[in-house]
Scaffold this motif. Structure first.
Motif, PDB file in Angstrom:
ATOM      1  N   SER A 190       2.894  -1.652  11.490  1.00  0.00           N
ATOM      2  CA  SER A 190       3.145  -2.390  10.392  1.00  0.00           C
ATOM      3  C   SER A 190       2.740  -1.967   9.111  1.00  0.00           C
ATOM      4  O   SER A 190       3.257  -1.881   8.148  1.00  0.00           O
ATOM      5  N   VAL A 191       1.568  -1.094   9.099  1.00  0.00           N
ATOM      6  CA  VAL A 191       1.197  -0.519   7.688  1.00  0.00           C
ATOM      7  C   VAL A 191       2.041   0.665   7.426  1.00  0.00           C
ATOM      8  O   VAL A 191       2.374   0.876   6.180  1.00  0.00           O
ATOM      9  N   ALA A 192       2.827   1.310   8.114  1.00  0.00           N
ATOM     10  CA  ALA A 192       3.683   2.503   7.984  1.00  0.00           C
ATOM     11  C   ALA A 192       4.881   1.731   7.364  1.00  0.00           C
ATOM     12  O   ALA A 192       5.261   2.216   6.190  1.00  0.00           O
ATOM     13  N   LEU A 193       5.434   0.668   8.083  1.00  0.00           N
ATOM     14  CA  LEU A 193       6.379   0.065   7.292  1.00  0.00           C
ATOM     15  C   LEU A 193       6.317  -0.569   6.157  1.00  0.00           C
ATOM     16  O   LEU A 193       7.080  -0.533   5.135  1.00  0.00           O
ATOM     17  N   MET A 194       5.093  -0.956   5.727  1.00  0.00           N
ATOM     18  CA  MET A 194       4.672  -1.570   4.603  1.00  0.00           C
ATOM     19  C   MET A 194       4.765  -0.814   3.498  1.00  0.00           C
ATOM     20  O   MET A 194       4.956  -0.791   2.374  1.00  0.00           O
ATOM     21  N   ALA A 195       3.885   0.371   3.634  1.00  0.00           N
ATOM     22  CA  ALA A 195       4.007   1.582   2.834  1.00  0.00           C
ATOM     23  C   ALA A 195       5.504   1.841   2.536  1.00  0.00           C
ATOM     24  O   ALA A 195       5.848   2.249   1.434  1.00  0.00           O
ATOM     25  N   MET A 196       6.535   1.942   3.272  1.00  0.00           N
ATOM     26  CA  MET A 196       7.767   2.388   3.021  1.00  0.00           C
ATOM     27  C   MET A 196       8.381   1.333   2.158  1.00  0.00           C
ATOM     28  O   MET A 196       9.209   1.691   1.206  1.00  0.00           O
ATOM     29  N   ALA A 197       8.192   0.078   2.416  1.00  0.00           N
ATOM     30  CA  ALA A 197       8.794  -0.817   1.610  1.00  0.00           C
ATOM     31  C   ALA A 197       8.356  -0.796   0.144  1.00  0.00           C
ATOM     32  O   ALA A 197       8.951  -1.041  -0.827  1.00  0.00           O
ATOM     33  N   LEU A 198       6.804  -0.474   0.031  1.00  0.00           N
ATOM     34  CA  LEU A 198       6.117  -0.425  -1.370  1.00  0.00           C
ATOM     35  C   LEU A 198       6.981   0.686  -2.033  1.00  0.00           C
ATOM     36  O   LEU A 198       7.288   0.712  -3.050  1.00  0.00           O
ATOM     37  N   ASN A 199       7.021   1.610  -1.344  1.00  0.00           N
ATOM     38  CA  ASN A 199       7.677   3.063  -1.969  1.00  0.00           C
ATOM     39  C   ASN A 199       9.276   2.752  -2.361  1.00  0.00           C
ATOM     40  O   ASN A 199       9.606   2.856  -3.404  1.00  0.00           O
ATOM     41  N   ALA A 200       9.675   2.037  -1.338  1.00  0.00           N
ATOM     42  CA  ALA A 200      11.463   1.598  -1.901  1.00  0.00           C
ATOM     43  C   ALA A 200      11.567   0.772  -3.017  1.00  0.00           C
ATOM     44  O   ALA A 200      12.302   1.000  -3.698  1.00  0.00           O
ATOM     45  N   LEU A 201      10.320   0.027  -3.324  1.00  0.00           N
ATOM     46  CA  LEU A 201      10.083  -0.821  -4.449  1.00  0.00           C
ATOM     47  C   LEU A 201       9.739  -0.126  -5.733  1.00  0.00           C
ATOM     48  O   LEU A 201       9.273  -0.401  -6.703  1.00  0.00           O
ATOM     49  N   GLY A 202       9.284   1.173  -5.400  1.00  0.00           N
ATOM     50  CA  GLY A 202       9.018   2.132  -6.450  1.00  0.00           C
ATOM     51  C   GLY A 202       7.598   2.300  -6.845  1.00  0.00           C
ATOM     52  O   GLY A 202       6.975   2.832  -7.950  1.00  0.00           O
ATOM     53  N   VAL A 203       6.681   1.763  -6.122  1.00  0.00           N
ATOM     54  CA  VAL A 203       5.464   1.916  -6.212  1.00  0.00           C
ATOM     55  C   VAL A 203       4.640   2.946  -5.216  1.00  0.00           C
ATOM     56  O   VAL A 203       5.127   2.779  -3.850  1.00  0.00           O
ATOM     57  N   PRO A 204       3.991   3.939  -5.514  1.00  0.00           N
ATOM     58  CA  PRO A 204       3.114   4.850  -4.655  1.00  0.00           C
ATOM     59  C   PRO A 204       2.305   4.047  -3.752  1.00  0.00           C
ATOM     60  O   PRO A 204       1.698   2.996  -3.974  1.00  0.00           O
ATOM     61  N   ALA A 205       2.327   4.231  -2.414  1.00  0.00           N
ATOM     62  CA  ALA A 205       1.410   3.502  -1.359  1.00  0.00           C
ATOM     63  C   ALA A 205       1.196   4.681  -0.218  1.00  0.00           C
ATOM     64  O   ALA A 205       2.122   5.484  -0.011  1.00  0.00           O
ATOM     65  N   VAL A 206       0.243   4.109   0.673  1.00  0.00           N
ATOM     66  CA  VAL A 206       0.012   5.126   1.583  1.00  0.00           C
ATOM     67  C   VAL A 206      -0.789   4.029   2.568  1.00  0.00           C
ATOM     68  O   VAL A 206      -1.514   3.425   2.452  1.00  0.00           O
ATOM     69  N   SER A 207      -0.440   4.376   3.877  1.00  0.00           N
ATOM     70  CA  SER A 207      -1.008   3.687   5.045  1.00  0.00           C
ATOM     71  C   SER A 207      -2.159   4.476   5.566  1.00  0.00           C
ATOM     72  O   SER A 207      -2.000   5.835   5.825  1.00  0.00           O
TER      73      SER A 207
END
Lengths: 402, 402
Positions: free
Chosen positions: B76-93
């Motif tokens: 779930s954390v990997a997918l959430m980071a991908m979603a945040l990235n897809a929305l243009g926000v830098p994220a890391v799981s």
């Protein structure tokens, strides 16, 4: 005696197969060996995870993709340890963090740099079977990485090298390395032994049993590889540095149909032209393989070369876009060709081998388009409809069935 | 300003919900806050993994079970980071290894000992949203552990404490803590604020919004908790040490139907008898709650107590087996009872509160079986058919709807 045993995804795809693998490994354990098992993700699990990611994002970051994919092997090692426990054998599963498999930082295509062996040694000393995640590593940022295609083979070989294992067994769905593809050549024979270089040439040429990188690594560190079936108890093929003294001239035949031949006709005959052609392709990341240059008419030259067939459209686009700059009059393309290669360490000291291959093809009425050779390999480009005939004829001519 | 936001499995069960969570967190991020997200495994993924393990082994080792289960949050954390990235926000799981969440060694029921904050701080300094796996830790052997029930809440609170977060928001499927269960008491009111102790009593008594351990931890480290809905933007309930100066006498009502009352009739009236009863139950791991001791006939005494209803059969077996040793004439059991409690920090200095509750029940013609009290709580045992009537009557009597 320490053995590393690597099983692919199909070998652990369900409960029955997991227990099958567990039982095989317990056999070694009960003979007193130290056993390290390397596993891939179960069945199509990696594809399932990729689909999950693609559903979330068209272009998921490679770092997060590796974070996601590494759950696949972690699942299989935990289940395998449970199965071994259920069969009464102490076992422990370890992921890339726990082992400490250090890799380069390139997500999705990392290379192993160093493997710590302390934890594994400790567990083996407790007489536990150690089940390790293949395909994955940890980079200097403490992030998960994956090793790219054939990654679990590479993990197994690298572990065997680090642990100074006595043998590294790679279990696949075939029972060894054959003199030719048994589906094509009926009397193809399973080889008992083969050298690293022969295996490398066969792997590159499309024999598809072991991934190059794992064979290169095995050669570098002198790890004795055994390729064998996960389904039968058959002995398999040993890959090692020196094989028996009296060598066969030719040890195997490989065919590769993923080939397109492109001919550039009427290039200006001046320096730098060939460079420009291949530079344009290299910039588009297209691998060029066999190359033939010949004199054309009116102070021009022709260049022919082969590329992977799936790169045909892209290559043609690149070349057409640069046609004028490359001073090319005409571009021809033939995507119904195939490479057939003979490989054998014995060739080095036997210059007649290539001639014998050509004669055999001539006798079979097979036209040779292009030729390329290395110290232990001869490759010809022929029409793809003639691959079967060619392989059988060559197999017979060199007496490989014996 | 640093916020820790925790979302449970249902909040990340599919693509749509993952994006819903991502968007909520981006709102905080765009306001300039540092955002740490704590996630559970997606939907029923933990149950799926447990089934997978049970298929392999009837009794999988807890160590391997934790190794398996921790893949759930990592997914779930990997997918959430991908979603945040897809929305243009830098994220890391980050998983438990990467954060370094140190726990005790007890697999399946570990306790957090210490959380390293260096990596998270570093990522926040790069203005990345940090997505952390809940529920999991790493023990001194470098093995994965899990924190047991409500574990992700605990992770969130512990992270908030370690990072000195300004707030820790726990997102659930209700939009806050109510004065009583809104499904039972129609005019139940959502509380704006509540103290840790009140929340603890409500949690223990079956309000079911937050897990005890996370509330205890929040109290210990003074972490301000906010309980709010993952579905609506409603404000939620703040749990903190000191709330407004003028307190309500009673802040909430909770009911718990998981109760059985057992009565031991005619025990010998000599020292040690009560001890023997409760010791026998403790050895069978059965939690005893309310206790009432009374004088019986002929120099005997009677002891009544409550236990969780699902432990009824086992408790009766233990007591019957020890009936003679316990000098007991008769064992009675009633499993159609329920506990109703009022909780409120204001009670401490208002001795009339309990009396008001009893009066209200008397006026409603509800019989009280047993009573137990603490400084901020009064609990009565009544017939379970009267729970709704009792809750509504008490809610009205204390004017909680205002």
């Amino acid at each position: 005696m320490l053995v590393v045993k690597k099983f692919g995804g199909t070998s652990v795809a369900n409960k029955e197969r997991i227990y099958n693998v567990a039982n095989r490994c317990i056999k070694d354990y009960k003979e007193g060996k130290d056993v390290v098992i390397v596993l891939s993700a179960m069945g199509k699990q990696t594809d399932v995870l990729i689909d999950l990611a693609k559903d979330i994002s068209d272009n998921p970051s490679k770092r997060e993709m590796d974070m996601l994919l590494t759950t696949g092997e972690q699942t299989s090692v935990a289940l395998m340890a449970m199965a071994l426990n259920a069969l009464g054998v102490p076992a422990v599963s370890l992921n890339a963090f726990q082992v400490a498999m250090h890799t380069t930082s390139a997500y999705s295509n990392a290379r192993l740099k160093r493997i710590d062996t302390e934890r594994i040694r400790h567990e083996l000393d407790q007489r536990r079977i150690v089940v390790v995640t293949g395909f994955q590593g940890v980079n200097k940022y403490d992030d998960f990485t994956t090793l790219g295609r054939g990654g679990s083979d590479t993990t197994a070989v690298a572990l065997a090298a680090s642990l100074h294992a006595d043998s590294c067994e790679i279990f696949t769905d075939v029972d060894g390395v054959y003199t030719a593809d048994p589906r094509v050549v009926k009397n193809a024979r399973k080889m008992k032994e083969i050298t690293y270089d022969e295996m490398l040439d066969l792997a590159t040429l499309g024999a598809g049993v072991l991934h190059n990188r794992s064979v290169e690594l095995a050669k570098k560190y002198g790890v004795q590889l055994v390729v064998r079936s996960s389904l039968t108890e058959a002995e398999g093929t040993v890959v090692k540095e020196v094989v028996k003294v009296e060598r066969m001239l030719v040890s195997g035949i490989a065919a590769d149909k993923n080939v397109t031949r492109i001919s550039m006709i009427g290039l200006a005959d001046k320096p730098g032209v060939a460079f420009r052609v291949f530079d344009a392709l290299a910039q588009a990341n297209i691998n060029v393989d066999m190359i033939l240059q010949s004199i054309g008419r009116d102070n021009t030259k022709d260049i022919s070369f082969t590329i992977p067939r799936d790169a045909t459209d892209e290559a043609l686009k690149v070349l057409e876009d640069n046609k004028e700059r490359l001073t090319c009059q005409e571009i021809k393309c033939k995507d119904t060709v195939a490479k057939v290669s003979i490989v054998g360490a014995g060739m080095m000291s036997n210059p007649g081998v290539a001639a014998k291959m050509f004669e055999c093809l001539f006798n079979s009425n097979i036209n040779i388009n292009m030729i390329s050779t290395s110290e232990i390999r001869v490759t010809v480009l022929i029409d793809e409809t003639e691959v079967e005939k060619a392989m059988n004829a060559i197999h017979d001519a060199f007496g490989l069935e014996d």
